[in-house]
Design a protein around this motif. Structure first.
Motif, short mmCIF file in Angstrom:
data_model
loop_
_atom_site.label_atom_id
_atom_site.label_comp_id
_atom_site.label_asym_id
_atom_site.label_seq_id
_atom_site.Cartn_x
_atom_site.Cartn_y
_atom_site.Cartn_z
N VAL A 135 27.84 -16.47 -29.33
CA VAL A 135 29.05 -16.45 -30.43
C VAL A 135 29.32 -15.16 -30.99
O VAL A 135 28.26 -14.35 -31.21
CB VAL A 135 28.86 -17.40 -31.63
CG1 VAL A 135 29.91 -17.65 -32.42
CG2 VAL A 135 28.42 -18.99 -30.85
N THR A 136 30.42 -14.75 -30.80
CA THR A 136 30.63 -13.18 -31.28
C THR A 136 32.01 -13.54 -32.16
O THR A 136 32.71 -14.50 -32.13
CB THR A 136 30.78 -12.26 -30.35
OG1 THR A 136 30.88 -10.92 -31.03
CG2 THR A 136 31.88 -12.04 -29.46
N THR A 137 32.44 -12.33 -32.67
CA THR A 137 33.72 -12.42 -33.43
C THR A 137 34.60 -11.20 -32.68
O THR A 137 34.19 -10.23 -32.15
CB THR A 137 33.76 -11.88 -34.90
OG1 THR A 137 33.01 -10.62 -34.94
CG2 THR A 137 32.58 -12.92 -35.64
N THR A 138 36.13 -11.40 -33.06
CA THR A 138 37.03 -10.48 -32.55
C THR A 138 37.04 -9.10 -32.90
O THR A 138 36.97 -8.04 -32.51
CB THR A 138 38.56 -10.87 -32.69
OG1 THR A 138 38.70 -11.14 -34.26
CG2 THR A 138 38.69 -12.18 -32.02
N GLY A 139 36.24 -8.96 -34.33
CA GLY A 139 36.15 -7.71 -34.86
C GLY A 139 34.92 -7.11 -35.00
O GLY A 139 34.37 -6.54 -36.16
N ARG B 51 27.69 -19.63 -21.96
CA ARG B 51 29.02 -19.92 -22.52
C ARG B 51 29.37 -18.92 -23.52
O ARG B 51 28.22 -18.68 -24.48
CB ARG B 51 29.12 -21.36 -23.05
CG ARG B 51 30.44 -21.67 -23.80
CD ARG B 51 30.49 -23.14 -24.46
NE ARG B 51 31.61 -23.34 -25.32
CZ ARG B 51 31.82 -23.93 -26.22
NH1 ARG B 51 30.58 -24.73 -26.59
NH2 ARG B 51 32.85 -24.20 -26.81
N LEU B 52 30.53 -18.38 -23.73
CA LEU B 52 30.81 -17.37 -24.85
C LEU B 52 31.93 -18.01 -25.66
O LEU B 52 32.67 -18.45 -25.02
CB LEU B 52 31.11 -16.16 -24.04
CG LEU B 52 31.86 -15.07 -25.17
CD1 LEU B 52 30.60 -14.45 -26.46
CD2 LEU B 52 32.42 -13.96 -24.33
N VAL B 53 31.65 -17.81 -27.07
CA VAL B 53 32.68 -18.62 -27.84
C VAL B 53 32.96 -17.40 -28.83
O VAL B 53 31.97 -16.60 -29.41
CB VAL B 53 32.13 -19.54 -28.58
CG1 VAL B 53 33.12 -19.94 -29.94
CG2 VAL B 53 31.81 -20.56 -27.83
N VAL B 54 34.34 -16.89 -29.03
CA VAL B 54 34.83 -15.84 -29.80
C VAL B 54 35.60 -16.42 -31.11
O VAL B 54 36.68 -17.05 -30.89
CB VAL B 54 35.62 -14.91 -28.97
CG1 VAL B 54 36.12 -13.79 -29.89
CG2 VAL B 54 35.01 -14.43 -27.72
#
Length: 265
Positions: A212-216, A236-239
């Motif tokens: 899991v990461t963020t857009t910024g 699996r990647l969740v943004v």
């Protein structure tokens, strides 16, 4: 709070929350926190998970209720990985679900790569595979901590870490938590941080993985995260839309539910 001696002179504390039915065998979920934190960083994750699993929150060596370490402690990333492997074996289970935030996520990646027999499922929340890009930040951080103390450093650096959506009371809680870290622990730890890079190891991970990461995120763009995430088979990647890089802190409810659904379906 239970403790474990993981190496000569090194004792770590951990917290156990278990609200499972005693007659139903359940899994263990082990949480690994990030820089200047403790197991309390994952406080919001306990209610969604502890009915389904034994939830263990480690205070990494030098942090939280684990004894502070001197500034000249010989920090080695491999030792942190070894502490986690020792705790898993100490818990008396064959495998755990492993969840890490920030550098705790980096440690979790290394544990899953080096000790695949100990990890059932893996969740990395805002944790980079490499921290070498921190080399430009840590010298100034160390200098500020040495001259002003831990709290001013936390207050000054939390904007990038936590993003712009936190309410003041939320930011204050995190400032208070992180400011409990001993300056001596941070002095040695921050010298180690820019040397950490497990990018070459992620291909060896065999556990199903949620990243899991963020857009910024200030720890790496989405494309940079995807570049190593895609090398983990079946991951699996969740943004999430946010400008923090500590996604477990900035988006605790959403990330806790993502972890719960990933672990238990």
């Amino acid at each position: 709070m239970p403790t474990l001696e993981t190496a000569p002179g090194i004792t770590v504390h951990y917290t156990v929350d278990d609200f499972t039915d005693p007659w139903v065998p359940g899994p263990t979920v082990l949480f690994l926190h990030g820089l200047a934190e403790s197991g309390e960083a994952f406080r919001p994750f306990v209610p969604p998970l502890a009915r389904r699993a034994r939830v263990v929150r480690l205070d990494l060596r030098g942090y939280g209720r684990s004894p502070a370490l001197p500034a000249d402690h010989p920090w080695r990333f491999d030792s942190l990985v070894g502490d986690v492997a020792a705790l898993i074996r100490h818990l008396g289970v064959e495998r755990v679900h492993l969840v890490g935030g920030k550098i705790g996520g980096t440690i979790a990646l290394a544990v899953a790569a080096r000790h695949p027999e100990l990890v059932d499922r893996l969740a990395v929340l805002g944790g980079p595979a490499s921290l070498t890009n921190m080399a430009g930040r840590t010298p100034a951080w160390r200098a500020q901590i040495a001259s002003e103390g831990v709290r001013p450093w936390v207050r000054g650096s939390n904007a990038g870490r936590m993003g712009t959506r936190m309410v003041p009371a939320q930011l204050q809680w995190w400032e208070d938590l992180m400011s409990r870290t001993a300056a001596s622990t941070l002095e040695g730890f921050l010298q180690m941080v820019p040397t950490v890079d497990v990018t070459a190891e992620v291909d060896r991970i065999r556990a199903p993985a949620l990243i899991v990461t963020t857009t910024g995120s200030g720890l790496g763009s989405v494309d940079e995260v995807r570049a190593w995430q895609e090398r983990i088979p079946g991951s699996r990647l969740v943004v999430l839309q946010n400008d923090s890089y500590h996604v477990a802190a900035s988006d605790p409810d959403e990330t806790a539910l993502l972890v719960r659904d990933f672990l238990f379906g």
